[in-house]
Write an enzyme that holds these catalytic residues in place. Sequence first.
Site, PDB file in Angstrom:
ATOM      1  CG  HIS A   1      -2.697   0.192   1.522  1.00 55.71           C
ATOM      2  ND1 HIS A   1      -2.547   1.980  -0.265  1.00 55.71           N
ATOM      3  CD2 HIS A   1      -3.947   0.064   0.976  1.00 55.71           C
ATOM      4  CE1 HIS A   1      -4.209   1.948  -0.571  1.00 55.71           C
ATOM      5  NE2 HIS A   1      -4.513   1.114   0.177  1.00 55.71           N
TER       6      HIS A   1
ATOM      7  CG  ASP B   1      -4.209   4.151  -5.124  1.00 57.83           C
ATOM      8  OD1 ASP B   1      -4.608   3.309  -6.077  1.00 57.83           O
ATOM      9  OD2 ASP B   1      -4.062   5.273  -5.261  1.00 57.83           O
TER      10      ASP B   1
END
Length: 215
Positions: free
Chosen positions: A186, A190
Amino acid sequence: MAASASTIPHAWLLVEVDATSLVNWRANHLDTFQNEHGFELTYLPLVAKSVVVALGEHPAVNSRWAGDRLLRQNFVHLSIAVASDHGLMVPVVHSAGSLGVTALALAIRSVVQKARAGRLGVDDVQGGTFTLNNTGALGSIASQPIINHPQAAILNMEAIVKRPVVVNGDAIAVRSMMNLCLSFDHRVLDGQQAAQFLQTVKRKLESISPGRPLD
Protein backbone atom coordinates in the site's frame (compact mmCIF):
# COMPACT_ATOMS: atom_id res chain seq x y z
CA MET A 1 8.38 -13.81 4.37
CA ALA A 2 8.42 -12.72 8.01
CA ALA A 3 10.18 -9.48 7.06
CA SER A 4 7.68 -8.90 4.27
CA ALA A 5 4.68 -9.44 6.52
CA SER A 6 6.06 -7.19 9.25
CA THR A 7 7.41 -4.30 7.13
CA ILE A 8 5.09 -4.09 4.12
CA PRO A 9 1.56 -2.69 4.63
CA HIS A 10 -0.33 -5.43 2.81
CA ALA A 11 -3.69 -4.80 1.16
CA TRP A 12 -5.74 -7.42 -0.69
CA LEU A 13 -8.26 -7.64 -3.52
CA LEU A 14 -10.15 -10.47 -5.22
CA VAL A 15 -11.93 -10.53 -8.58
CA GLU A 16 -13.97 -13.27 -10.23
CA VAL A 17 -13.03 -14.31 -13.76
CA ASP A 18 -15.31 -16.20 -16.12
CA ALA A 19 -12.70 -18.69 -17.35
CA THR A 20 -15.02 -20.62 -19.66
CA SER A 21 -13.28 -19.39 -22.82
CA LEU A 22 -9.90 -20.11 -21.22
CA VAL A 23 -10.98 -23.68 -20.47
CA ASN A 24 -12.19 -24.13 -24.05
CA TRP A 25 -8.98 -22.62 -25.45
CA ARG A 26 -6.85 -25.07 -23.48
CA ALA A 27 -9.00 -28.01 -24.55
CA ASN A 28 -8.57 -27.02 -28.20
CA HIS A 29 -4.76 -26.94 -27.95
CA LEU A 30 -4.14 -29.73 -25.43
CA ASP A 31 -3.33 -32.57 -27.82
CA THR A 32 -1.30 -30.48 -30.26
CA PHE A 33 0.80 -28.98 -27.50
CA GLN A 34 1.39 -32.38 -25.87
CA ASN A 35 2.50 -33.89 -29.18
CA GLU A 36 4.85 -31.02 -30.01
CA HIS A 37 6.42 -30.42 -26.60
CA GLY A 38 5.97 -33.63 -24.64
CA PHE A 39 4.19 -32.22 -21.61
CA GLU A 40 0.70 -31.04 -20.70
CA LEU A 41 -0.42 -27.51 -21.41
CA THR A 42 -1.77 -25.89 -18.24
CA TYR A 43 -3.65 -22.66 -17.66
CA LEU A 44 -0.61 -21.03 -16.04
CA PRO A 45 1.19 -19.83 -19.23
CA LEU A 46 -1.85 -18.02 -20.60
CA VAL A 47 -2.57 -16.40 -17.24
CA ALA A 48 1.12 -15.45 -17.09
CA LYS A 49 0.87 -13.88 -20.56
CA SER A 50 -2.18 -11.88 -19.54
CA VAL A 51 -0.37 -10.74 -16.39
CA VAL A 52 2.80 -9.56 -18.14
CA VAL A 53 0.77 -7.66 -20.76
CA ALA A 54 -1.28 -6.04 -17.98
CA LEU A 55 1.93 -5.09 -16.15
CA GLY A 56 2.99 -3.22 -19.26
CA GLU A 57 -0.26 -1.26 -19.12
CA HIS A 58 0.01 -0.67 -15.36
CA PRO A 59 3.73 -0.15 -14.70
CA ALA A 60 3.19 0.96 -11.11
CA VAL A 61 2.31 -2.65 -10.22
CA ASN A 62 5.70 -3.70 -11.57
CA SER A 63 7.57 -1.20 -9.38
CA ARG A 64 8.92 -1.49 -5.85
CA TRP A 65 9.50 0.58 -2.74
CA ALA A 66 13.20 1.41 -2.41
CA GLY A 67 13.59 2.80 1.10
CA ASP A 68 12.47 6.37 0.53
CA ARG A 69 11.34 6.34 -3.09
CA LEU A 70 9.36 4.46 -5.68
CA LEU A 71 11.50 2.61 -8.21
CA ARG A 72 9.86 2.00 -11.60
CA GLN A 73 11.07 -1.02 -13.59
CA ASN A 74 10.66 -1.09 -17.38
CA PHE A 75 11.11 -4.86 -17.67
CA VAL A 76 9.12 -7.82 -16.36
CA HIS A 77 10.98 -10.64 -14.66
CA LEU A 78 8.15 -12.95 -13.58
CA SER A 79 8.63 -14.91 -10.36
CA ILE A 80 6.78 -18.24 -10.20
CA ALA A 81 6.00 -19.70 -6.78
CA VAL A 82 6.79 -23.43 -6.75
CA ALA A 83 5.92 -25.96 -4.04
CA SER A 84 8.58 -28.66 -3.79
CA ASP A 85 10.02 -31.25 -1.43
CA HIS A 86 12.67 -28.64 -0.62
CA GLY A 87 10.04 -26.11 0.48
CA LEU A 88 8.54 -23.11 -1.29
CA MET A 89 10.81 -21.69 -3.97
CA VAL A 90 10.30 -18.73 -6.28
CA PRO A 91 12.39 -19.00 -9.46
CA VAL A 92 12.28 -16.24 -12.04
CA VAL A 93 11.39 -16.25 -15.73
CA HIS A 94 13.55 -13.37 -16.94
CA SER A 95 12.33 -10.99 -19.67
CA ALA A 96 8.87 -12.57 -19.50
CA GLY A 97 7.32 -9.57 -21.18
CA SER A 98 8.92 -10.53 -24.51
CA LEU A 99 7.66 -14.14 -24.46
CA GLY A 100 4.58 -15.64 -26.10
CA VAL A 101 2.39 -18.29 -24.49
CA THR A 102 4.39 -21.27 -25.77
CA ALA A 103 7.70 -19.71 -24.77
CA LEU A 104 6.29 -18.91 -21.34
CA ALA A 105 5.09 -22.51 -20.98
CA LEU A 106 8.56 -23.83 -21.82
CA ALA A 107 10.33 -21.33 -19.57
CA ILE A 108 7.99 -21.95 -16.62
CA ARG A 109 8.37 -25.72 -16.97
CA SER A 110 12.16 -25.35 -17.02
CA VAL A 111 12.38 -23.33 -13.80
CA VAL A 112 9.74 -25.48 -12.06
CA GLN A 113 11.67 -28.65 -12.89
CA LYS A 114 14.92 -27.11 -11.66
CA ALA A 115 13.22 -25.99 -8.43
CA ARG A 116 11.75 -29.42 -7.70
CA ALA A 117 15.07 -31.10 -8.47
CA GLY A 118 16.95 -28.73 -6.16
CA ARG A 119 19.06 -27.41 -9.05
CA LEU A 120 18.29 -23.69 -8.91
CA GLY A 121 21.25 -21.35 -9.13
CA VAL A 122 21.56 -17.84 -7.74
CA ASP A 123 20.61 -16.28 -11.08
CA ASP A 124 17.45 -18.40 -11.20
CA VAL A 125 15.97 -16.74 -8.11
CA GLN A 126 17.15 -13.14 -8.43
CA GLY A 127 15.68 -10.11 -10.12
CA GLY A 128 11.96 -10.89 -10.01
CA THR A 129 9.65 -7.89 -10.36
CA PHE A 130 6.24 -9.53 -9.83
CA THR A 131 5.14 -12.95 -8.54
CA LEU A 132 2.48 -15.30 -9.89
CA ASN A 133 1.34 -18.23 -7.76
CA ASN A 134 -0.89 -21.08 -8.97
CA THR A 135 -2.60 -21.92 -5.68
CA GLY A 136 -5.49 -23.36 -7.69
CA ALA A 137 -3.32 -26.40 -8.43
CA LEU A 138 -3.67 -27.21 -4.72
CA GLY A 139 -7.46 -26.83 -4.78
CA SER A 140 -7.59 -23.36 -3.23
CA ILE A 141 -10.43 -21.06 -4.30
CA ALA A 142 -9.34 -17.93 -2.35
CA SER A 143 -6.15 -17.01 -0.53
CA GLN A 144 -4.19 -14.01 0.70
CA PRO A 145 -0.55 -14.29 -0.38
CA ILE A 146 2.43 -12.62 1.28
CA ILE A 147 4.30 -10.25 -1.02
CA ASN A 148 7.67 -11.45 -2.27
CA HIS A 149 9.84 -8.61 -0.93
CA PRO A 150 10.97 -6.21 -2.43
CA GLN A 151 8.27 -6.57 -5.07
CA ALA A 152 5.08 -4.51 -4.87
CA ALA A 153 2.50 -7.23 -5.52
CA ILE A 154 1.76 -10.94 -5.87
CA LEU A 155 -1.13 -12.59 -7.71
CA ASN A 156 -2.67 -15.95 -6.85
CA MET A 157 -4.67 -17.76 -9.53
CA GLU A 158 -7.17 -20.03 -7.84
CA ALA A 159 -8.88 -23.25 -8.87
CA ILE A 160 -11.27 -23.13 -11.81
CA VAL A 161 -14.64 -24.47 -10.66
CA LYS A 162 -17.99 -24.80 -12.40
CA ARG A 163 -20.89 -23.00 -10.78
CA PRO A 164 -24.13 -21.26 -11.76
CA VAL A 165 -23.81 -17.57 -12.50
CA VAL A 166 -26.13 -14.88 -13.83
CA VAL A 167 -25.50 -14.06 -17.51
CA ASN A 168 -27.28 -11.97 -20.13
CA GLY A 169 -29.49 -10.13 -17.69
CA ASP A 170 -31.35 -12.61 -15.51
CA ALA A 171 -30.43 -15.88 -17.21
CA ILE A 172 -28.52 -18.48 -15.19
CA ALA A 173 -25.81 -20.62 -16.77
CA VAL A 174 -23.10 -22.99 -15.57
CA ARG A 175 -19.72 -21.34 -16.15
CA SER A 176 -16.12 -22.14 -15.30
CA MET A 177 -15.13 -19.51 -12.73
CA MET A 178 -11.74 -18.59 -11.29
CA ASN A 179 -10.76 -16.14 -8.57
CA LEU A 180 -7.69 -13.92 -8.89
CA CYS A 181 -6.32 -12.74 -5.53
CA LEU A 182 -3.87 -9.83 -5.38
CA SER A 183 -1.83 -8.72 -2.37
CA PHE A 184 -0.12 -5.36 -2.87
CA ASP A 185 2.17 -2.93 -1.05
CA HIS A 186 0.00 0.00 0.00
CA ARG A 187 3.05 2.30 0.03
CA VAL A 188 3.39 1.69 -3.72
CA LEU A 189 -0.20 1.19 -4.89
CA ASP A 190 -3.60 2.41 -3.83
CA GLY A 191 -6.77 0.37 -4.19
CA GLN A 192 -7.77 2.00 -7.46
CA GLN A 193 -4.46 1.16 -9.15
CA ALA A 194 -4.56 -2.42 -7.90
CA ALA A 195 -8.18 -2.86 -8.97
CA GLN A 196 -7.50 -1.43 -12.43
CA PHE A 197 -4.64 -3.91 -12.90
CA LEU A 198 -6.84 -6.81 -11.81
CA GLN A 199 -9.64 -5.71 -14.09
CA THR A 200 -7.20 -5.61 -17.02
CA VAL A 201 -6.05 -9.17 -16.33
CA LYS A 202 -9.68 -10.26 -15.96
CA ARG A 203 -10.68 -8.59 -19.22
CA LYS A 204 -7.82 -10.20 -21.14
CA LEU A 205 -8.63 -13.67 -19.82
CA GLU A 206 -12.36 -13.34 -20.48
CA SER A 207 -11.78 -12.08 -24.03
CA ILE A 208 -9.72 -15.09 -25.12
CA SER A 209 -11.22 -16.75 -28.15
CA PRO A 210 -11.26 -20.58 -28.01
CA GLY A 211 -9.86 -20.44 -31.55
CA ARG A 212 -6.91 -18.21 -30.61
CA PRO A 213 -3.70 -19.84 -31.88
CA LEU A 214 -0.76 -20.66 -29.67
CA ASP A 215 1.91 -17.98 -29.94
